[in-house]
Design a protein around this motif. Structure first.
Motif, PDB file in Angstrom:
ATOM      1  N   SER A 140       0.807  -1.215   0.000  1.00  0.00           N
ATOM      2  CA  SER A 140       0.000   0.000   0.000  1.00  0.00           C
ATOM      3  C   SER A 140       0.839   1.263   0.000  1.00  0.00           C
ATOM      4  O   SER A 140       0.370   2.320  -0.418  1.00  0.00           O
ATOM      5  CB  SER A 140      -0.934   0.003   1.212  1.00  0.00           C
ATOM      6  N   PRO A 170      -9.407  -7.716  -1.992  1.00  0.00           N
ATOM      7  CA  PRO A 170      -8.225  -6.884  -2.258  1.00  0.00           C
ATOM      8  C   PRO A 170      -8.555  -5.710  -3.169  1.00  0.00           C
ATOM      9  O   PRO A 170      -9.548  -5.731  -3.905  1.00  0.00           O
ATOM     10  CB  PRO A 170      -7.259  -7.863  -2.928  1.00  0.00           C
ATOM     11  N   LYS A 171      -7.682  -4.697  -3.122  1.00  0.00           N
ATOM     12  CA  LYS A 171      -7.897  -3.496  -3.927  1.00  0.00           C
ATOM     13  C   LYS A 171      -7.930  -3.833  -5.415  1.00  0.00           C
ATOM     14  O   LYS A 171      -8.767  -3.317  -6.165  1.00  0.00           O
ATOM     15  CB  LYS A 171      -6.796  -2.491  -3.624  1.00  0.00           C
ATOM     16  N   GLN A 199      -6.040   2.428   1.570  1.00  0.00           N
ATOM     17  CA  GLN A 199      -5.141   1.524   2.254  1.00  0.00           C
ATOM     18  C   GLN A 199      -5.906   0.343   2.821  1.00  0.00           C
ATOM     19  O   GLN A 199      -7.144   0.334   2.886  1.00  0.00           O
ATOM     20  CB  GLN A 199      -4.413   2.278   3.384  1.00  0.00           C
ATOM     21  N   ARG A 200      -5.131  -0.645   3.207  1.00  0.00           N
ATOM     22  CA  ARG A 200      -5.726  -1.850   3.797  1.00  0.00           C
ATOM     23  C   ARG A 200      -6.596  -1.478   5.000  1.00  0.00           C
ATOM     24  O   ARG A 200      -6.206  -0.663   5.838  1.00  0.00           O
ATOM     25  CB  ARG A 200      -4.622  -2.803   4.239  1.00  0.00           C
ATOM     26  N   LEU A 247     -11.116  -3.233   2.239  1.00  0.00           N
ATOM     27  CA  LEU A 247      -9.909  -3.639   1.520  1.00  0.00           C
ATOM     28  C   LEU A 247      -9.051  -4.548   2.385  1.00  0.00           C
ATOM     29  O   LEU A 247      -8.777  -4.249   3.555  1.00  0.00           O
ATOM     30  CB  LEU A 247      -9.107  -2.416   1.082  1.00  0.00           C
ATOM     31  N   THR A 248      -8.614  -5.669   1.801  1.00  0.00           N
ATOM     32  CA  THR A 248      -7.751  -6.605   2.537  1.00  0.00           C
ATOM     33  C   THR A 248      -6.274  -6.328   2.287  1.00  0.00           C
ATOM     34  O   THR A 248      -5.431  -6.948   2.910  1.00  0.00           O
ATOM     35  CB  THR A 248      -8.080  -8.046   2.146  1.00  0.00           C
ATOM     36  N   ASN A 249      -5.967  -5.458   1.344  1.00  0.00           N
ATOM     37  CA  ASN A 249      -4.573  -5.040   1.151  1.00  0.00           C
ATOM     38  C   ASN A 249      -4.554  -3.701   0.443  1.00  0.00           C
ATOM     39  O   ASN A 249      -5.586  -3.187   0.043  1.00  0.00           O
ATOM     40  CB  ASN A 249      -3.784  -6.093   0.369  1.00  0.00           C
TER      41      ASN A 249
END
Length: 509
Positions: free
Chosen positions: A173, A422-423, A478-479, A507-509
């Protein structure tokens, strides 16, 4: 990390990296290390509790499979596979945790677990993985694939399993660079942090077992395993009969389960033997005009004991009818903008001899099956007329409330509410909308939506996928950030939907 044959330049880079990690470790707040340790303890305690609950669920299913093989046998076989895969993977992680702490005299001295050497040398060699590091990745990938093979790719739990046990590269990130999953999760982290990370993975295993066994395999297994949640239902082919007709229909359990075979049936005080595919087939004279009862009990074996499920119903024998029967196939209302299926029948009169018309909407169809498309008003009325064999004319009508299509729900990857992903997944996934509990099959198309990233301006997007401007704003997230997708505009079968509820992405990452 510096093992193996590497260039002098790479050795220097590795040495600088070690110095950096050492400096970081010296500045590591001891309270943070303790917090990781306490979290690890809570996770381990929770894993013990979840294991006990899972074992009880497995045991209940084993018992039911022995009593009702046709119903529970295949489910039990699936459960055994899931339990075996989960136990093996869980044990592997436990063994790895023991190796990590083997040299520690006090396993609870979390403030001293700030070193990074163990996994740095156990998982990594130069820019590559050690045999143990590759084995760790293979174990995760194998567990994920084995569970999906048991459940099927279209299972509702497949996206959850893929997310919990994902080993795909992640995007840093801060730097925006793609980093291999193993490096991003375990390289250079304090021992206590990695230990907690592995315990969390064990928790994911236990929670995945619980989700599957208690929900998927049994369709809410606790309800499925208890016969107290079943009710004997008399399902007649119709609930009113002419004098001289036979009463026909079935007596079934509330789930209409063809695999639940009763030990015996008592119908109206006598043993009854006409049982087919778990159903008691009714075939007897209707009797004289008036009310008649059908009651008795169905007996099963549960947990080695006899359980009796009572049933009771009644029917009426009536003379020739005077009114038509009109019912909506889907609900007791009709929806504006849709073709609502309507069934029309009149006992004693064939469908092709009925005259059917409508007010408050347009009607199409024939022979008892029609489609009503409501107008702009609040009600629609179906009018039925016919001439009986006796020459008597019958006229009847039924009025339905007209309602707009209810609010839809925004979704990503067919998931609603708060979706963890995820992003990169959000950037490439289309935004959809649906009505999960709506009876009609609708062609819902998203026209536009708004996306809000914390700390950034709202972006309006036309279509279903993120525009270049939206992706640019998303890159700043961001995560752990919650991305809000709202003000979704959509149509259903070409008709505008008044409201579409938002969907949020964590978001997970």
């Amino acid at each position: 990390m510096a093992g193996g044959k590497v260039s002098a330049r790479q050795k220097m880079i590795n040495l600088m990296y070690l110095v950096f990690i050492a400096m970081l470790a010296m500045q590591m707040d001891k309270e943070v290390l303790s917090a990781f340790g306490f979290m690890n303890e809570k996770l381990e305690t929770n894993n013990v509790s979840t294991t006990e609950k899972n074992n009880r669920a497995y045991a209940n299913l084993e018992t039911k499979a022995s009593e009702q093989t046709e119903k529970f046998g295949e489910l039990n076989n699936q459960a055994k596979k899931i339990k075996s895969y989960s136990s093996d993977f869980y044990a592997y992680l436990s063994d790895l945790k023991l190796k990590m702490t083997a040299d520690l005299e006090d396993k609870t001295a979390y403030e001293s677990m700030d070193k990074t050497e163990f996994l740095n040398s156990y998982f990594f060699i130069g820019d590559n993985y050690t045999e143990q590091g590759q084995e760790f990745l293979n174990k995760i990938d194998s567990y994920r694939k084995n569970l999906i093979n048991v459940l099927g790719e279209n299972s509702r739990f497949t996206p959850i399993i893929k997310d919990r046990f994902d080993t795909e590269p992640v995007i840093n990130s801060k730097t925006g660079l793609t980093v291999e999953w193993l490096n991003a999760r375990y390289e250079g982290f304090p021992l206590v942090a990695s230990l907690t990370n592995l315990t969390q993975m064990q928790a994911d295993i236990k929670n995945t077992e619980a989700d599957i066994v208690n929900t998927l395999l049994g369709g809410k297994l606790e309800e499925a395993l208890s016969l107290n949640n079943y009710k004997g239902i008399v399902a007649l082919d119709k609930n009113a009969y002419f004098a001289g007709e036979k009463v026909t229909g079935k007596i079934v359990l509330g789930r209409y389960d063809a695999e639940m075979v009763p030990d015996n049936v008592i119908l109206n005080g006598s043993d009854y033997k006409n049982i087919q595919s778990g159903q008691v087939i009714i075939d007897m004279p209707a009797g004289n005009v008036g009310n008649h009862d059908i009651k008795g009990k169905i007996s099963f074996t549960q947990d080695g004991k006899k359980v009796e499920v009572p049933f009771e119903s009644s029917y009426s024998v009536i003379p020739e009818p005077g009114n038509a029967v009109v019912s909506a196939d889907k609900m007791n209302v009709v929806y504006r903008g849709l073709d609502n299926p309507i069934s029309v029948s009149l006992p004693g009169v064939s469908d092709n001899n009925l005259k059917v018309s409508a007010t408050g909407g347009s009607l199409s169809g024939s022979n008892g099956k029609y489609s009503l498309k409501p107008g702009a008003g609040g009600t629609a009325t179906i009018v039925v007329s016919a001439t009986l064999s006796s020459g008597k004319s019958v006229n009847s009508k039924a009025t339905f409330r007209i309602k707009d299509i209810p609010a839809a729900m925004g979704s990503v990857r067919d998931q609603y509410g708060i979706v963890r992903m995820p992003k990169s997944g959000l950037a490439n996934s289309p935004i959809s909308a649906g009505l999960p509990d709506f009876e009609f099959d609708l062609d819902i198309r998203v026209q536009s939506f708004k996306i809000k990233v914390p700390g950034e301006l709202t972006i309006i997007v036309d279509g279903t996928t993120l525009s270049a401007a939206a992706k640019k704003v998303l890159e700043k997230a961001q995560r752990g950030d919650i991305i809000n997708i709202y003000d979704i505009k959509a149509t259903a079968n070409g008709v505008n939907i008044n409201q579409v509820l938002p969907v949020n992405i964590e978001l997970t990452n």
